[in-house]
Scaffold this motif. Sequence first.
Motif, PDB file in Angstrom:
ATOM      1  N   ALA A  95      73.943   5.888 -95.803  1.00 41.38           N
ATOM      2  CA  ALA A  95      74.111   6.516 -94.491  1.00 41.38           C
ATOM      3  C   ALA A  95      74.414   5.478 -93.434  1.00 41.38           C
ATOM      4  CB  ALA A  95      72.851   7.300 -94.104  1.00 41.38           C
ATOM      5  N   THR A  96      74.928   5.964 -92.291  1.00 40.68           N
ATOM      6  CA  THR A  96      75.104   5.160 -91.089  1.00 40.68           C
ATOM      7  C   THR A  96      74.102   5.625 -90.044  1.00 40.68           C
ATOM      8  OG1 THR A  96      77.476   4.904 -91.512  1.00 40.68           O
ATOM      9  CG2 THR A  96      76.708   4.452 -89.274  1.00 40.68           C
ATOM     10  N   VAL A  97      73.393   4.673 -89.440  1.00 44.03           N
ATOM     11  CA  VAL A  97      72.412   5.023 -88.406  1.00 44.03           C
ATOM     12  C   VAL A  97      73.154   5.323 -87.104  1.00 44.03           C
ATOM     13  CG1 VAL A  97      70.433   4.233 -87.063  1.00 44.03           C
ATOM     14  CG2 VAL A  97      70.657   3.563 -89.461  1.00 44.03           C
ATOM     15  N   GLU A  98      72.981   6.543 -86.595  1.00 47.66           N
ATOM     16  CA  GLU A  98      73.610   6.922 -85.335  1.00 47.66           C
ATOM     17  C   GLU A  98      72.680   6.717 -84.141  1.00 47.66           C
ATOM     18  OE1 GLU A  98      75.018  10.964 -85.857  1.00 47.66           O
ATOM     19  OE2 GLU A  98      76.957  10.166 -86.502  1.00 47.66           O
ATOM     20  N   ARG A  99      71.368   6.905 -84.368  1.00 47.32           N
ATOM     21  CA  ARG A  99      70.435   6.814 -83.252  1.00 47.32           C
ATOM     22  C   ARG A  99      69.021   6.638 -83.793  1.00 47.32           C
ATOM     23  NH1 ARG A  99      71.940  11.005 -81.493  1.00 47.32           N
ATOM     24  NH2 ARG A  99      70.313  12.453 -82.138  1.00 47.32           N
ATOM     25  N   VAL A 100      68.224   5.785 -83.125  1.00 40.61           N
ATOM     26  CA  VAL A 100      66.806   5.609 -83.456  1.00 40.61           C
ATOM     27  C   VAL A 100      66.011   5.936 -82.197  1.00 40.61           C
ATOM     28  CG1 VAL A 100      65.011   4.035 -84.247  1.00 40.61           C
ATOM     29  CG2 VAL A 100      67.338   3.816 -85.142  1.00 40.61           C
ATOM     30  N   THR A 101      65.164   6.971 -82.266  1.00 41.79           N
ATOM     31  CA  THR A 101      64.449   7.451 -81.091  1.00 41.79           C
ATOM     32  C   THR A 101      62.948   7.419 -81.321  1.00 41.79           C
ATOM     33  OG1 THR A 101      66.281   8.957 -80.591  1.00 41.79           O
ATOM     34  CG2 THR A 101      64.195   9.375 -79.474  1.00 41.79           C
ATOM     35  N   HIS A 102      62.231   6.725 -80.442  1.00 42.75           N
ATOM     36  CA  HIS A 102      60.766   6.712 -80.499  1.00 42.75           C
ATOM     37  C   HIS A 102      60.219   7.757 -79.541  1.00 42.75           C
ATOM     38  CE1 HIS A 102      56.714   5.412 -79.173  1.00 42.75           C
ATOM     39  NE2 HIS A 102      56.566   5.143 -80.451  1.00 42.75           N
ATOM     40  N   ARG A 103      59.245   8.538 -80.019  1.00 36.67           N
ATOM     41  CA  ARG A 103      58.617   9.557 -79.188  1.00 36.67           C
ATOM     42  C   ARG A 103      57.109   9.384 -79.228  1.00 36.67           C
ATOM     43  NH1 ARG A 103      59.468  15.561 -81.018  1.00 36.67           N
ATOM     44  NH2 ARG A 103      57.470  15.261 -82.057  1.00 36.67           N
ATOM     45  N   SER A 104      56.495   9.167 -78.080  1.00 40.68           N
ATOM     46  CA  SER A 104      55.041   9.052 -78.018  1.00 40.68           C
ATOM     47  C   SER A 104      54.405  10.409 -78.284  1.00 40.68           C
ATOM     48  CB  SER A 104      54.611   8.545 -76.635  1.00 40.68           C
ATOM     49  OG  SER A 104      55.154   7.272 -76.386  1.00 40.68           O
ATOM     50  N   GLY A 105      53.136  10.381 -78.694  1.00 43.31           N
ATOM     51  CA  GLY A 105      52.463  11.642 -78.970  1.00 43.31           C
ATOM     52  C   GLY A 105      51.034  11.443 -79.416  1.00 43.31           C
ATOM     53  N   ALA A 106      50.484  12.474 -80.043  1.00 40.20           N
ATOM     54  CA  ALA A 106      49.095  12.463 -80.489  1.00 40.20           C
ATOM     55  C   ALA A 106      48.965  11.694 -81.803  1.00 40.20           C
ATOM     56  CB  ALA A 106      48.602  13.900 -80.661  1.00 40.20           C
ATOM     57  N   HIS A 107      47.750  11.636 -82.323  1.00 34.65           N
ATOM     58  CA  HIS A 107      47.486  11.015 -83.621  1.00 34.65           C
ATOM     59  C   HIS A 107      46.588  11.941 -84.436  1.00 34.65           C
ATOM     60  CE1 HIS A 107      48.883   7.502 -81.346  1.00 34.65           C
ATOM     61  NE2 HIS A 107      49.284   7.053 -82.513  1.00 34.65           N
ATOM     62  N   ARG A 108      47.120  13.112 -84.744  1.00 33.79           N
ATOM     63  CA  ARG A 108      46.425  14.081 -85.579  1.00 33.79           C
ATOM     64  C   ARG A 108      46.630  13.730 -87.050  1.00 33.79           C
ATOM     65  NH1 ARG A 108      43.167  16.456 -81.851  1.00 33.79           N
ATOM     66  NH2 ARG A 108      44.374  17.296 -80.095  1.00 33.79           N
ATOM     67  N   PRO A 109      45.772  14.236 -87.948  1.00 35.32           N
ATOM     68  CA  PRO A 109      46.002  14.007 -89.376  1.00 35.32           C
ATOM     69  C   PRO A 109      47.422  14.412 -89.768  1.00 35.32           C
ATOM     70  CG  PRO A 109      43.838  14.961 -89.046  1.00 35.32           C
ATOM     71  CD  PRO A 109      44.523  15.001 -87.702  1.00 35.32           C
ATOM     72  N   ALA A 110      48.122  13.545 -90.492  1.00 32.44           N
ATOM     73  CA  ALA A 110      49.550  13.755 -90.761  1.00 32.44           C
ATOM     74  C   ALA A 110      49.823  14.922 -91.697  1.00 32.44           C
ATOM     75  CB  ALA A 110      50.162  12.482 -91.334  1.00 32.44           C
ATOM     76  N   PHE A 111      48.795  15.421 -92.397  1.00 33.84           N
ATOM     77  CA  PHE A 111      49.003  16.556 -93.286  1.00 33.84           C
ATOM     78  C   PHE A 111      48.818  17.888 -92.565  1.00 33.84           C
ATOM     79  CE2 PHE A 111      44.644  14.991 -93.735  1.00 33.84           C
ATOM     80  CZ  PHE A 111      43.919  16.105 -93.345  1.00 33.84           C
ATOM     81  N   SER A 112      48.396  17.874 -91.295  1.00 31.83           N
ATOM     82  CA  SER A 112      48.121  19.111 -90.565  1.00 31.83           C
ATOM     83  C   SER A 112      49.348  19.584 -89.804  1.00 31.83           C
ATOM     84  CB  SER A 112      46.964  18.891 -89.578  1.00 31.83           C
ATOM     85  OG  SER A 112      47.367  18.016 -88.537  1.00 31.83           O
TER      86      SER A 112
END
Length: 216
Positions: A108-125
Amino acid sequence: MGGRSARTGRGATSLMRYAPGVRRFALPAFLAAALFAVIAPPLSLVSLLGGGFVLWFFRDPERRPSAQGIISPADGRVSVVREEGEQIRIGVFMNVTDVHVNRAPFDATVERVTHRSGAHRPAFSKESERNERVDVALQTPEGPAELSLIAGAFARRIHPYIAENDELARGERIGHIDFGSRADVLLPPCYDRSDLLVEEGDTLRAGESVVARRAD
């Protein structure tokens, strides 16, 4: 960003490759073990075990795809399989025993890398959809796709190794998450349910397990 230097193996040893940043966590533990060896031997053992855990957690073994098709971006258990418009999302939850280095599921070719802040809930929820994350928009030979690295309850740093306009090879290392948590791949639109080779609950290996393959 982790930078392209991280993709070439910085942080590796002659015996085992480690994800970048391992020294930041392991070195203090081993220094503490040396100090406590003199003044508090039981604490020295605890520190040694802590340093050993960090080395084990940041391990980065070599992987090779097992067959043709889209490969898993992460070690772990499939926690999400769902349709999003014309595309299908596959999410892989990484628990504490899994390798946490993530890999490109396809060329693949990377078109965009975007960081988004947020919570830290269990990743399986289900609440993890609002967690801190890095979304990577991609263009593949089969159409647009996306990768998402999602922090979990204990993860506090997402480390992408890639940047806009990078060319990715299938199976290439693309990032890691400190002590976390989930990696998703949004398949190109040409894939449908009949092309999937996994379902929720399956256990996968990053860069090795095939998650989807077109019949034609």
